[in-house]
Design a protein around this motif. Structure first.
Motif, PDB file in Angstrom:
ATOM      1  N   LYS B  98       0.827  -1.218   0.000  1.00  0.00           N
ATOM      2  CA  LYS B  98       0.000   0.000   0.000  1.00  0.00           C
ATOM      3  C   LYS B  98       0.861   1.268   0.000  1.00  0.00           C
ATOM      4  O   LYS B  98       0.443   2.305   0.523  1.00  0.00           O
ATOM      5  CB  LYS B  98      -0.935   0.037   1.225  1.00  0.00           C
ATOM      6  CG  LYS B  98      -1.710  -1.243   1.454  1.00  0.00           C
ATOM      7  CD  LYS B  98      -2.970  -1.284   0.636  1.00  0.00           C
ATOM      8  CE  LYS B  98      -3.704  -2.596   0.804  1.00  0.00           C
ATOM      9  NZ  LYS B  98      -4.469  -2.979  -0.354  1.00  0.00           N
ATOM     10  N   ASP B 101      -0.768   4.132  -1.978  1.00  0.00           N
ATOM     11  CA  ASP B 101      -1.882   4.763  -1.251  1.00  0.00           C
ATOM     12  C   ASP B 101      -1.357   5.789  -0.257  1.00  0.00           C
ATOM     13  O   ASP B 101      -1.918   6.871  -0.119  1.00  0.00           O
ATOM     14  CB  ASP B 101      -2.695   3.711  -0.479  1.00  0.00           C
ATOM     15  CG  ASP B 101      -3.521   2.845  -1.400  1.00  0.00           C
ATOM     16  OD1 ASP B 101      -3.699   3.243  -2.570  1.00  0.00           O
ATOM     17  OD2 ASP B 101      -3.977   1.779  -0.962  1.00  0.00           O
ATOM     18  N   ALA B 102      -0.297   5.400   0.446  1.00  0.00           N
ATOM     19  CA  ALA B 102       0.258   6.322   1.447  1.00  0.00           C
ATOM     20  C   ALA B 102       0.813   7.567   0.749  1.00  0.00           C
ATOM     21  O   ALA B 102       0.608   8.682   1.221  1.00  0.00           O
ATOM     22  CB  ALA B 102       1.355   5.621   2.248  1.00  0.00           C
ATOM     23  N   ILE B 104       0.024   8.957  -2.193  1.00  0.00           N
ATOM     24  CA  ILE B 104      -0.907   9.892  -2.847  1.00  0.00           C
ATOM     25  C   ILE B 104      -1.778  10.651  -1.855  1.00  0.00           C
ATOM     26  O   ILE B 104      -2.552  11.515  -2.249  1.00  0.00           O
ATOM     27  CB  ILE B 104      -1.776   9.231  -3.942  1.00  0.00           C
ATOM     28  CG1 ILE B 104      -2.669   8.142  -3.362  1.00  0.00           C
ATOM     29  CG2 ILE B 104      -0.927   8.729  -5.083  1.00  0.00           C
ATOM     30  CD1 ILE B 104      -3.702   7.647  -4.365  1.00  0.00           C
TER      31      ILE B 104
END
Lengths: 301, 263
Positions: B98, B101-102, B104
């Protein structure tokens, strides 16, 4: 001054309407909660606020800027604590903060100063050189909170910040959130723990099926939707007859009956004296009662 | 999405450098382990194929067999480094760790993230080539005058294979499915791009196919010309092929990843 203004906000995935025309605003410095069962649209709303999920229709302004056209500017003032732990497991605790600071263009020495400060803030200074994999669940959550603060955000967004934590760890996170609020940081959170929201939030909304069902301060919401107190008793035909006679506001929940009232003592007395119901208890109403009343008791996916 | 949207110019900013830096820092943590394969592999291949098998092979176009395969070994390493970095590597960072995700959640956009990943893939290819050059030069198998030209060429080749890997990452349903392009595309290229025997040993239609569609053909040809120290104009054709296909696939890979991740 509001920091978030959403008007007629809609989010549609292929064939599901995740957020269905919601309107709300959040004031600067406020602690604001989004409640709702799984699949209610809370996380989707959070993702739109974070500018990582495009808005289908309606308007969403954050810090006075449109979420769709100014994502970089908005994101530079946000701190995000996601539902899922997404720490960088290739790095140590300290490196996680320093590497993250580069995404905000924070100069190296300033980043190192902030990282040290933040590790103290969340009591992880002893774990500085530990790889994140070997941290406990509570420590990971605290590190994610520290990471979300590396850019000194104006607004902190937390999606289920205390999920799976023991009471000590939860209280510590709450304590930190209160401290941040004192510093003027706007805090927006979602949670399944209703006591958490009741304790922390100035205002809240309850969402279900993509819509906002309830809005207000915790005490206001409780008073308005269930009254200040609740009398709980076991289901019994005599009890129901008594309540009907009294025209009480009650609900049958499985084997239990909940009587919603502003005067639980009086109802309890009435039921004991007049109807000889002995097994009952009176208690103050909680946000959980509002939540279950508004969203129903059927299990969700 | 309309077809043209798959090839539109993404808004990539200098923030992709922070993503590149992140990957570089992870690489640097295990620098000894990461430098070992590009150092050791060419030695093993050279001994086994170049000097072992090579004894039974007549010279190819007047070139000893070890010298013939040396540039191919660099090219193969260029292909593997960035393809694997931007397929399995990026997929793990995207799906399991992930990491994207972190990132962005910060002012870095998904386009920046993918651009940073692609640049990092190309860097890996370049690093591998750079480590291999002195090893191979030690055996006198490349012309040392031009050897440094291999480094930018490897970066360009790395971008190309990184973009190819990233396109598969963007469409693969799960990590296991990346085995398909490896088996059906990368492995055949490893064998049939003029690597261990000249392309003209193959039937003519296959030769044309390799020139038209197999990127490794052009990398091998380019690095071989540089390595032999015979920079003929034909290298411009290889270079042009790489630049054009690389540009198209870079756009495609970023737009495909955007489509996968921004919902």
């Amino acid at each position: 001054m509001p920091v978030i203004v959403a008007r007629g906000l809609v989010k549609k995935y292929k064939d599901t309407l995740a957020v269905d025309n919601i309107t709300f605003s959040i004031e600067e410095g406020e602690m604001f909660g989004f409640l709702g069962p799984n699949g209610a649209g809370k996380t989707t709303t959070m993702r739109m606020i974070q500018c990582v999920s495009p808005v289908t229709s309606g308007s969403l302004e954050i810090f006075g800027m449109d979420a769709m056209s100014h994502p970089r500017e908005i994101k530079s003032h946000l701190g995000v604590v996601p539902q899922e732990n997404n720490l960088d497991m290739d790095f140590t605790v300290y490196e996680n903060l320093v590497v993250f600071s580069r995404y905000f263009d924070i100069p190296r020495d300033e980043a190192e100063r902030r990282a040290t400060e933040l590790l103290e803030f969340v009591h992880l200074e002893d774990k500085k050189d530990t790889m994140t994999e070997s941290l406990s669940g509570g420590m990971k959550r605290r590190l994610i909170l520290a990471r979300a603060l590396i850019n000194r955000p104006r607004m902190l967004i937390l999606d289920e910040p205390t999920v799976g934590l023991d009471p000590q760890a939860r209280h510590m996170i709450w304590d930190k959130l209160r401290a941040l609020k004192k510093q003027g940081v706007t805090v927006v959170l979602t949670s399944h723990y209703l006591d958490e929201v009741e304790k922390l939030c100035d205002r809240l909304v309850v969402m279900d099926y993509g819509k906002i069902l309830v809005e207000g301060s915790p005490s206001q919401v409780i008073r308005e939707y269930v009254g200040s107190g609740i009398v709980e008793a076991e289901k019994d035909p005599e009890l129901i007859r008594c309540l009907e006679m009294k025209e009480a506001n009650y609900e049958v929940i499985g084997e239990l009956v909940h009587v919603y009232t502003d005067n639980p003592k009086q109802i309890a007395e009435y039921l004991t004296m007049e109807c000889s119901i002995s097994k009952l208890s009176a208690r103050p109403a909680t946000l959980e009662d509002v939540f279950l009343k508004m969203t129903g008791r059927r299990l969700r996916e | 999405m309309r077809i043209s949207e798959y090839f539109r110019l993404p808004k990539v900013s200098s923030k992709s450098y922070a993503v590149w830096q992140r990957n570089k820092d992870v690489f640097a943590k295990d620098i000894k382990l990461n430098f070992l394969p590009p150092f050791l592999e060419p030695l093993l291949y050279l001994v086994a194929l170049g000097f072992g098998l090579g004894r039974f092979v007549e010279s190819i176009d007047g070139v000893p067999y070890a010298k013939f395969i040396a540039p191919a070994l660099i090219s193969i390493s260029v292909m593997y480094a960035s393809f694997f970095e931007c397929s399995y590597g990026s997929y793990v960072r995207m799906y399991y760790q992930k990491t994207f995700d972190a990132i962005i959640a910060t002012p870095v956009t998904i386009e920046d993230v993918i651009a940073g990943e692609l640049l990092w893939g190309a860097t890996r290819s370049m690093v591998n080539a750079t480590v291999m050059i002195p090893v191979i030069a030690l055996f006198g198998l490349i012309d040392i005058r031009y050897a440094l030209l291999i480094i930018p060429f490897a970066f360009l080749g790395g971008l190309l294979f990184g973009a190819i890997g990233m396109c598969f990452t963007a469409v693969t349903p799960n990590i296991m499915s990346i085995n398909y392009p490896v088996l059906l595309f990368i492995t055949p290229m490893f064998l049939f791009s003029g690597t261990f025997f000249p392309l003209n040993a193959l039937p003519e239609p296959i030769q044309y196919f390799a020139i038209a569609f197999l990127p490794l053909t052009h990398i091998v040809n380019g690095i071989r010309l540089i390595g032999y120290g015979t920079l003929e104009p034909v290298i411009l054709f290889d270079l042009a092929w790489i630049v054009v296909v690389c540009a198209v696939l870079l756009l495609l890979s970023i737009n495909l990843m955007r489509k996968r991740l921004i919902v």
